[in-house]
Motif scaffolding. Sequence first.
Motif, PDB file in Angstrom:
ATOM      1  N   THR A 110       0.799  -1.255   0.112  1.00  0.00           N
ATOM      2  CA  THR A 110       0.085  -0.122   0.055  1.00  0.00           C
ATOM      3  C   THR A 110       0.903   1.257   0.047  1.00  0.00           C
ATOM      4  N   GLY A 111       0.382   2.274  -0.563  1.00  0.00           N
ATOM      5  CA  GLY A 111       1.119   3.482  -0.608  1.00  0.00           C
ATOM      6  C   GLY A 111       0.475   4.608  -1.177  1.00  0.00           C
ATOM      7  N   VAL A 112       1.284   5.756  -1.471  1.00  0.00           N
ATOM      8  CA  VAL A 112       0.601   7.036  -1.876  1.00  0.00           C
ATOM      9  C   VAL A 112       1.258   7.332  -3.371  1.00  0.00           C
ATOM     10  N   CYS A 113       0.448   7.723  -4.354  1.00  0.00           N
ATOM     11  CA  CYS A 113       1.202   8.134  -5.465  1.00  0.00           C
ATOM     12  C   CYS A 113       1.219   9.757  -5.394  1.00  0.00           C
ATOM     13  N   ASP A 114       2.444  10.347  -5.480  1.00  0.00           N
ATOM     14  CA  ASP A 114       2.669  11.792  -5.301  1.00  0.00           C
ATOM     15  C   ASP A 114       1.564  12.563  -6.363  1.00  0.00           C
ATOM     16  N   VAL A 115       1.523  12.044  -7.476  1.00  0.00           N
ATOM     17  CA  VAL A 115       0.628  12.728  -8.440  1.00  0.00           C
ATOM     18  C   VAL A 115       0.157  11.559  -9.425  1.00  0.00           C
ATOM     19  N   VAL A 116      -1.242  11.520  -9.746  1.00  0.00           N
ATOM     20  CA  VAL A 116      -1.717  10.831 -10.888  1.00  0.00           C
ATOM     21  C   VAL A 116      -2.428  11.419 -11.917  1.00  0.00           C
ATOM     22  N   GLU A 117      -1.998  11.458 -13.320  1.00  0.00           N
ATOM     23  CA  GLU A 117      -2.344  12.354 -14.175  1.00  0.00           C
ATOM     24  C   GLU A 117      -3.241  11.489 -15.082  1.00  0.00           C
ATOM     25  N   PHE A 118      -4.517  11.855 -15.228  1.00  0.00           N
ATOM     26  CA  PHE A 118      -5.396  10.986 -15.896  1.00  0.00           C
ATOM     27  C   PHE A 118      -5.735  12.188 -17.259  1.00  0.00           C
ATOM     28  N   ILE A 119      -5.517  11.347 -18.511  1.00  0.00           N
ATOM     29  CA  ILE A 119      -5.708  12.176 -19.692  1.00  0.00           C
ATOM     30  C   ILE A 119      -6.851  11.422 -20.381  1.00  0.00           C
ATOM     31  N   GLN A 120      -8.030  12.314 -20.969  1.00  0.00           N
ATOM     32  CA  GLN A 120      -9.329  11.655 -21.452  1.00  0.00           C
ATOM     33  C   GLN A 120      -8.743  11.068 -22.501  1.00  0.00           C
ATOM     34  N   ASP A 121      -9.551   9.699 -22.642  1.00  0.00           N
ATOM     35  CA  ASP A 121      -9.266   8.947 -24.044  1.00  0.00           C
ATOM     36  C   ASP A 121     -10.363   7.924 -23.836  1.00  0.00           C
ATOM     37  N   SER A 122     -10.883   7.724 -25.249  1.00  0.00           N
ATOM     38  CA  SER A 122     -11.978   7.008 -25.506  1.00  0.00           C
ATOM     39  C   SER A 122     -11.715   5.305 -25.095  1.00  0.00           C
ATOM     40  N   ASN A 123     -10.412   5.015 -25.105  1.00  0.00           N
ATOM     41  CA  ASN A 123     -10.026   3.793 -24.912  1.00  0.00           C
ATOM     42  C   ASN A 123      -9.734   3.580 -23.447  1.00  0.00           C
ATOM     43  N   GLY A 124      -9.890   4.581 -22.703  1.00  0.00           N
ATOM     44  CA  GLY A 124      -9.589   4.609 -21.072  1.00  0.00           C
ATOM     45  C   GLY A 124     -10.582   3.982 -20.406  1.00  0.00           C
ATOM     46  N   VAL A 125     -10.628   4.311 -18.775  1.00  0.00           N
ATOM     47  CA  VAL A 125     -11.664   3.725 -17.969  1.00  0.00           C
ATOM     48  C   VAL A 125     -12.227   4.778 -17.265  1.00  0.00           C
ATOM     49  N   GLU A 126     -13.328   4.464 -16.895  1.00  0.00           N
ATOM     50  CA  GLU A 126     -14.178   5.452 -16.052  1.00  0.00           C
ATOM     51  C   GLU A 126     -13.799   5.810 -14.657  1.00  0.00           C
ATOM     52  N   ILE A 127     -13.657   6.967 -14.458  1.00  0.00           N
ATOM     53  CA  ILE A 127     -13.153   7.506 -12.947  1.00  0.00           C
ATOM     54  C   ILE A 127     -14.419   8.117 -12.346  1.00  0.00           C
ATOM     55  N   GLU A 128     -14.548   7.759 -11.157  1.00  0.00           N
ATOM     56  CA  GLU A 128     -15.651   8.151 -10.250  1.00  0.00           C
ATOM     57  C   GLU A 128     -15.634   9.758 -10.004  1.00  0.00           C
ATOM     58  N   GLY A 129     -16.662  10.272 -10.496  1.00  0.00           N
ATOM     59  CA  GLY A 129     -16.721  11.747 -10.164  1.00  0.00           C
ATOM     60  C   GLY A 129     -16.307  12.558 -11.322  1.00  0.00           C
ATOM     61  N   ALA A 130     -15.837  11.945 -12.274  1.00  0.00           N
ATOM     62  CA  ALA A 130     -15.394  12.618 -13.707  1.00  0.00           C
ATOM     63  C   ALA A 130     -16.317  12.129 -14.900  1.00  0.00           C
ATOM     64  N   GLU A 131     -16.592  12.979 -15.781  1.00  0.00           N
ATOM     65  CA  GLU A 131     -17.192  12.701 -16.854  1.00  0.00           C
ATOM     66  C   GLU A 131     -16.201  11.920 -18.016  1.00  0.00           C
ATOM     67  N   GLY A 132     -16.492  10.852 -18.769  1.00  0.00           N
ATOM     68  CA  GLY A 132     -15.931  10.372 -19.991  1.00  0.00           C
ATOM     69  C   GLY A 132     -14.957   9.297 -19.442  1.00  0.00           C
ATOM     70  N   LYS A 133     -13.997   8.825 -20.171  1.00  0.00           N
ATOM     71  CA  LYS A 133     -12.889   7.856 -19.803  1.00  0.00           C
ATOM     72  C   LYS A 133     -11.506   8.447 -20.037  1.00  0.00           C
ATOM     73  N   TYR A 134     -10.844   7.816 -19.096  1.00  0.00           N
ATOM     74  CA  TYR A 134      -9.301   8.277 -19.191  1.00  0.00           C
ATOM     75  C   TYR A 134      -8.315   7.193 -18.894  1.00  0.00           C
ATOM     76  N   ILE A 135      -7.109   7.394 -19.279  1.00  0.00           N
ATOM     77  CA  ILE A 135      -5.938   6.738 -19.073  1.00  0.00           C
ATOM     78  C   ILE A 135      -4.890   7.469 -18.021  1.00  0.00           C
ATOM     79  N   ALA A 136      -4.436   6.587 -17.120  1.00  0.00           N
ATOM     80  CA  ALA A 136      -3.721   7.015 -15.949  1.00  0.00           C
ATOM     81  C   ALA A 136      -2.307   6.777 -16.101  1.00  0.00           C
ATOM     82  N   PHE A 137      -1.362   7.741 -15.495  1.00  0.00           N
ATOM     83  CA  PHE A 137       0.035   7.849 -15.486  1.00  0.00           C
ATOM     84  C   PHE A 137       0.473   8.228 -14.192  1.00  0.00           C
ATOM     85  N   PRO A 138       1.144   7.374 -13.291  1.00  0.00           N
ATOM     86  CA  PRO A 138       1.689   7.990 -12.135  1.00  0.00           C
ATOM     87  C   PRO A 138       2.919   9.026 -12.344  1.00  0.00           C
ATOM     88  N   ILE A 139       3.011   9.771 -11.536  1.00  0.00           N
ATOM     89  CA  ILE A 139       4.276  10.598 -11.540  1.00  0.00           C
ATOM     90  C   ILE A 139       4.927  10.766 -10.051  1.00  0.00           C
TER      91      ILE A 139
END
Length: 219
Positions: A78-107
């Motif tokens: 278990t841990g914490v990501c400093d930052v996770v960047e979600f980029i809207q993309d039709s091939n991504g996944v749904e994120i709670e509280g956000a419209e559309g689909k996103y792909i994720a990248f940890p930073i």
Amino acid sequence: MDYNDEDSYLMLSGIQHFQFCKRQWALIHIEQQWVENVRTIEGQYLHQKADQPFIREKRGEKLIVRAMPIKSNELKITGVCDVVEFIQDSNGVEIEGAEGKYIAFPIEYKRGKPKMDDADILQLTAQAMCLEEMLLCEINKGYMFYNEIKRRVEVSLTADLKNKVRVIVAEMQDYYYRRHTPKVKTGAFCKNCSLQHICLPELMKKRSVKSYIEGRIFE
């Protein structure tokens, strides 16, 4: 000990300690010992700027989440990501509280300049693996943000890196559940260790930390 109890999950950040020195990792994560030095204090200050829990920032098609709690039931970390960047993309996944689909990248934020250290890359890879499990997606890249140059560097997160994380975490789990603190193996890296005065590398070639402390108390 219940292997499935989330309270017994290992800290993801321990991967970096384990790669630096297995004994240092055991002193911190098994024996609960910790000492600050300049590097750890600077690192904490940098992370405080990134770690603003649960703050979401929307920039066009980009959603930025800071200090995102993550975990993996497979790896039992278990841990914490400093930052996770979600980029809207039709091939991504749904994120709670956000419209559309996103792909994720940890930073991951780092205090120095780019060095692409194996420990840093493995820590970032482990973060991606947690996100993959939580979001039911595949993440093949992440980023290191280096404070000294004020920019980020892209890191490819390959299948080989993910397999290496599984092997390392399995070894960490074995040490942890056996409460095993490895013996001293000295090197130049000892000079950069915040625990060098607790570890006592020269003395501990012959004596354990426990026996040393007991000797000082009862002598």
